[in-house]
Design a protein around this motif. Structure first.
Motif, PDB file in Angstrom:
ATOM      1  N   CYS A 148       0.898  -1.196   0.208  1.00  0.00           N
ATOM      2  CA  CYS A 148      -0.018   0.085   0.008  1.00  0.00           C
ATOM      3  C   CYS A 148       0.861   1.152  -0.063  1.00  0.00           C
ATOM      4  CB  CYS A 148      -0.918  -0.013   1.266  1.00  0.00           C
ATOM      5  SG  CYS A 148      -1.944   1.575   1.344  1.00  0.00           S
ATOM      6  N   CYS A 151      -0.625   2.927   3.892  1.00  0.00           N
ATOM      7  CA  CYS A 151      -0.348   2.245   5.263  1.00  0.00           C
ATOM      8  C   CYS A 151       0.915   1.192   4.995  1.00  0.00           C
ATOM      9  CB  CYS A 151      -1.639   1.702   5.641  1.00  0.00           C
ATOM     10  SG  CYS A 151      -2.051   0.227   4.807  1.00  0.00           S
ATOM     11  N   CYS A 181      -6.226  -0.587  -1.627  1.00  0.00           N
ATOM     12  CA  CYS A 181      -5.742  -1.091  -0.151  1.00  0.00           C
ATOM     13  C   CYS A 181      -7.105  -1.489   0.455  1.00  0.00           C
ATOM     14  CB  CYS A 181      -5.026  -0.132   0.548  1.00  0.00           C
ATOM     15  SG  CYS A 181      -4.552  -0.832   2.301  1.00  0.00           S
ATOM     16  N   ILE A 214      -7.045  -2.473   3.633  1.00  0.00           N
ATOM     17  CA  ILE A 214      -7.349  -2.165   5.143  1.00  0.00           C
ATOM     18  C   ILE A 214      -8.063  -1.132   5.544  1.00  0.00           C
ATOM     19  CG2 ILE A 214      -5.608  -1.471   6.897  1.00  0.00           C
ATOM     20  CD1 ILE A 214      -4.816  -4.377   6.016  1.00  0.00           C
ATOM     21  N   CYS A 247      -8.407   2.627   5.081  1.00  0.00           N
ATOM     22  CA  CYS A 247      -7.156   3.044   4.029  1.00  0.00           C
ATOM     23  C   CYS A 247      -7.709   3.277   2.719  1.00  0.00           C
ATOM     24  CB  CYS A 247      -6.113   2.049   4.277  1.00  0.00           C
ATOM     25  SG  CYS A 247      -4.704   2.529   3.367  1.00  0.00           S
TER      26      CYS A 247
HETATM   27 ZN    ZN Z   1      -3.404   0.979   3.106  1.00  0.00          ZN
END
Ligand code: ZN
Ligand code: BV8
Length: 271
Positions: free
Chosen positions: A134, A137, A175, A177, A180
């Motif tokens: 990413c 992050c 991403c 996550i 994010c």
């Molecule tokens: Zn990320």
């Protein structure tokens, strides 16, 4: 021919008395599987030379184009198989480990073919086609999906007449996550980028500790990878180069076996 046979015989003798072997590989070991190498004709995709796309600047300027380039390579590699050289390396590693010895494989390749052939603990100096990182992050994820995202379905053709798809970044790999959602990049070391320091340290430790080294299918041009085999040779440890031509490192190598590595490596590592 007898001379080469005798040299191969003496190398196999030497190898049988070693216990901590380092095997360094480059794109030449995957050439006979059908994966284009960087140098030579294979180094082109559309009207670009591969190294001009494998840079952070190219990705910043046109992430859609760079993702098409990597989607093409992910598609291509997902369809090919390891060849006799990858298999010989993996079997040699298994045999030596059964004898209580070590074989470490350090590759510049991002195609995962050593692992597909059964090799263990492969050190990927330059990352992997099947990992993403990413841009925000820095989460690293394994991703073997073809296509990697809907917008890249059917994209990536190497045909030089194809115009780039200009996919909006929102539709490029993002991403997953929580909170994010930033743009993903291939988890690959591009030109001008530093290698992961743990990976580099591991490679340097192996360069210092090995008692034999094989360097297979690399043009010995890209640093720091190009430094490893010569550094082993400077320790007066036997180094054997397997290539279809001479390289800038050849004169420092104790052995140079010329020919396709599916023949030469299979012969050198046969039981
Ligand atoms: Zn990320
Ligand atoms: C860094 C992932 C520093 C991407 C790759 C000027 C002088 C010296 C160095 C530099 C310089 N300018 C820039 C540099 C640094 C640069 C570099 O070395 N450039 C070279 C071109 C001069 N290096 C870097 O940028 C590295 N990072 O130095 O950071 C730094 C320091 C401080 C602060 C910031 C940064 C990062 C390099 C990694 C780049 N990423 N790959 C992707 O794949 O898309 S490199 C990529 O190219 C490969 O991974 C591999 O490493 C290299 C290609 O080499 P090979 O694998 O050897 O393949 P090639 O096609 O060249 O050759 C194939 C060989 O196989 C040939 O010899 C052929 O004869 C043989 N062969 C073919 N068929 C067969 C065969 N052999 C046997 N059997 C066959 N059948």
């Amino acid at each position: 021919m007898t001379h080469m046979r005798n040299v191969m015989k003496s190398f196999r003798e030497v190898l049988s008395n070693t216990s901590n072997i380092l095997i360094l590989t480059g794109s030449g070991i995957s050439a006979e599987s059908g994966v284009p190498t960087f140098r030579g004709a294979g180094g082109f995709w559309r009207k670009y030379q591969a190294p001009s796309l494998a840079t952070p600047e190219a990705f910043a300027a046109n992430p859609s184009l760079v993702w098409e380039f990597y989607e093409y390579r992910r598609q291509l590699v997902s369809k090919v198989k390891p060849n006799k050289a990858h298999e010989a390396v993996a079997e040699f590693q298994k045999r030596k480990i059964a004898e209580g010895k070590n074989v470490s494989i350090v590759t510049q390749n991002i195609d995962g073919l050593h692992q597909k052939a059964g090799a263990q603990d492969v050190v990927e100096l330059h990352g992997s086609l099947y990992k993403t990182r990413c841009t925000k992050c820095h989460n690293i994820a394994i991703n073997e999906n073809i296509p990697i995202c809907p917008a890249l379905a059917g994209k990536g053709s190497p045909d030089p007449s194809i115009m780039s798809s200009d996919i909006p970044t929102e539709e490029l790999p993002r991403c997953k996550i929580k909170d994010c959602g930033a743009l993903l990049r291939p988890d690959i070391i591009w030109f001008g980028e530093q290698l992961d320091e743990n990976v580099l340290q591991k490679a340097f430790d192996l360069v210092k500790s090995c008692d034999a080294c094989l360097v297979i299918g690399t043009s010995a041009i890209v640093y720091p990878a190009a430094m490893f085999a010569p550094q082993v040779a400077q320790r007066n440890v036997p180094v054997a180069e397997f290539n279809i031509e001479e390289t800038p490192a050849t004169r420092q190598m104790q052995y140079h076996f010329q020919g396709p590595c599916t023949t030469t490596v299979a012969e050198a590592l046969a039981p």
